[in-house]
Design an enzyme around this catalytic site. Structure first.
Site, PDB file in Angstrom:
ATOM      1  N   ASP A  87       0.809  -1.214   0.000  1.00 38.40           N
ATOM      2  CA  ASP A  87       0.000   0.000   0.000  1.00 38.40           C
ATOM      3  C   ASP A  87       0.847   1.271   0.000  1.00 38.40           C
ATOM      4  O   ASP A  87       2.072   1.217   0.184  1.00 38.40           O
ATOM      5  CB  ASP A  87      -0.951  -0.008   1.209  1.00 38.40           C
TER       6      ASP A  87
ATOM      7  N   ASN B 247      -7.609  -2.589  13.997  1.00 39.35           N
ATOM      8  CA  ASN B 247      -9.008  -2.935  13.720  1.00 39.35           C
ATOM      9  C   ASN B 247      -9.107  -4.147  12.787  1.00 39.35           C
ATOM     10  O   ASN B 247     -10.139  -4.418  12.216  1.00 39.35           O
ATOM     11  CB  ASN B 247      -9.744  -1.729  13.102  1.00 39.35           C
TER      12      ASN B 247
ATOM     13  N   HIS C 239      -7.263  -4.551  10.007  1.00 36.64           N
ATOM     14  CA  HIS C 239      -6.968  -4.309   8.588  1.00 36.64           C
ATOM     15  C   HIS C 239      -5.660  -4.988   8.177  1.00 36.64           C
ATOM     16  O   HIS C 239      -4.756  -5.181   8.982  1.00 36.64           O
ATOM     17  CB  HIS C 239      -7.000  -2.810   8.227  1.00 36.64           C
TER      18      HIS C 239
ATOM     19  N   GLU D 164      -9.662  -1.770   5.091  1.00 36.21           N
ATOM     20  CA  GLU D 164     -10.352  -1.435   6.334  1.00 36.21           C
ATOM     21  C   GLU D 164     -11.622  -2.276   6.482  1.00 36.21           C
ATOM     22  O   GLU D 164     -12.127  -2.816   5.494  1.00 36.21           O
ATOM     23  CB  GLU D 164     -10.729   0.052   6.302  1.00 36.21           C
TER      24      GLU D 164
HETATM   25  C1  GLP Z   1      -0.451   0.372   8.649  1.00 37.77           C
HETATM   26  C2  GLP Z   1      -0.133  -0.427   7.391  1.00 37.77           C
HETATM   27  C3  GLP Z   1      -0.385  -1.915   7.598  1.00 37.77           C
HETATM   28  C4  GLP Z   1       0.228  -2.361   8.905  1.00 37.77           C
HETATM   29  C5  GLP Z   1      -0.447  -1.646  10.038  1.00 37.77           C
HETATM   30  C6  GLP Z   1       0.011  -2.092  11.422  1.00 37.77           C
HETATM   31  O1  GLP Z   1      -1.763   0.823   8.709  1.00 37.77           O
HETATM   32  N1  GLP Z   1      -0.861  -0.001   6.257  1.00 37.77           N
HETATM   33  O2  GLP Z   1       0.161  -2.623   6.501  1.00 37.77           O
HETATM   34  O3  GLP Z   1       0.086  -3.744   9.051  1.00 37.77           O
HETATM   35  O4  GLP Z   1      -0.161  -0.261   9.876  1.00 37.77           O
HETATM   36  O5  GLP Z   1       1.145  -1.403  11.793  1.00 37.77           O
HETATM   37  P1  GLP Z   1       2.078  -1.750  13.007  1.00 37.77           P
HETATM   38  O6  GLP Z   1       2.913  -2.875  12.573  1.00 37.77           O
HETATM   39  O7  GLP Z   1       2.868  -0.493  13.226  1.00 37.77           O
HETATM   40  O8  GLP Z   1       1.191  -2.074  14.158  1.00 37.77           O
END
Ligand code: GLP
Length: 243
Positions: A67, A136, A138, A143
């Protein structure tokens, strides 16, 4: 689904890095699906260390990231392209032109998404997809919605995601409201999936995603339907799962 419980964040990172490096060693021309967020950072550091020691070669590897924020370019230090360059690509012998991230600067949503879908197809699909997990549920930036989104699409980020990601920006107002993300169909077509989770804060959503009902309201729950998923987590993140 395989579940690997590691003692702490460092052990979790080494374990997941081992799986990725095995993939590269077994197929030097593999296509890796990569993720951003704070969780994979330790994995990337470990891969850089093994590369520096001469144990890993990225010269024929292709990468496809999940992304990108819409509106942020490669020079913006909050863009995911910048993240990948500084946290991995700049430190290994990967060919930059074979590292793909959605084009956050493409204003035309349809164009940005369809060209990324074509890119994934042209690479022959993803051999191993690394995923983090949003608070959440995702994955990528898929989402919670009424239906599973298919291929690359433009999403409006949820309030909880904007809040969670605000820690990386100067203030919450600066967090982009939209992102381009690979869809659930693209993720589910990956031949192998490795999900990494760390910290007590993820325990509840890990339990929901991997033991609860499969529902688009918890996007990661769809992974229960994939036939080659490995969940690698540290003890706090897996504390509510009966492993
Ligand atoms: C972002 C990214 C996701 C990632 C998520 C969790 O929103 N788009 O790909 O998995 O954060 O992040 P973290 O690993 O910092 O908890």
């Amino acid at each position: 689904m395989r579940i690997i419980k590691a003692k702490d964040y460092n052990a979790m990172s080494r374990m997941a890095a081992n799986i990725i490096s095995a993939q590269i060693i077994m197929n030097s021309k593999c296509v890796l699906g990569l993720a951003t967020g704070s969780t994979p950072l330790g994995i990337y550091q470990q891969l850089i260390e093994w590369y520096t020691k001469g144990d890993l070669d990225f010269s024929e590897v292709t990468t496809i990231n999940l992304d990108e924020y819409r509106g942020l370019g490669p020079d913006n230090d909050q863009s995911y392209r910048y993240f990948m360059n500084t946290n991995l690509f700049d430190h290994v012998n990967i060919r930059k032109e074979y590292t793909y991230v959605p084009n956050g600067l493409e204003p035309d949503r349809d164009k940005a998404c369809s060209s990324y879908n074509e890119r994934i197809r042209a690479c022959g699909g993803i051999d191993l997809q690394l995923l983090g997990l949003g608070n959440n549920g995702h994955i990528g930036f898929n989402e919670p919605e009424d239906a599973f989104e298919k291929e690359t699409h433009c999403v409006k980020l949820s309030e909880s995601t904007i809040l969670a990601n605000a820690r990386f920006f100067d203030n919450q107002a600066e967090v982009p409201r939209e992102a381009y993300t690979m869809g659930i169909k693209s993720i589910m077509q990956a031949r192998k999936i490795v999900v990494v989770v760390s910290g007590e804060g993820k325990a509840e959503i890990v339990k929901k995603a991997f033991t609860g009902p499969v529902t688009p309201m918890v996007p990661a729950s769809v992974l229960q339907l994939h036939n080659d998923v490995t969940l690698v987590g540290d003890e706090p993140a897996l504390s509510l799962l009966e492993v």
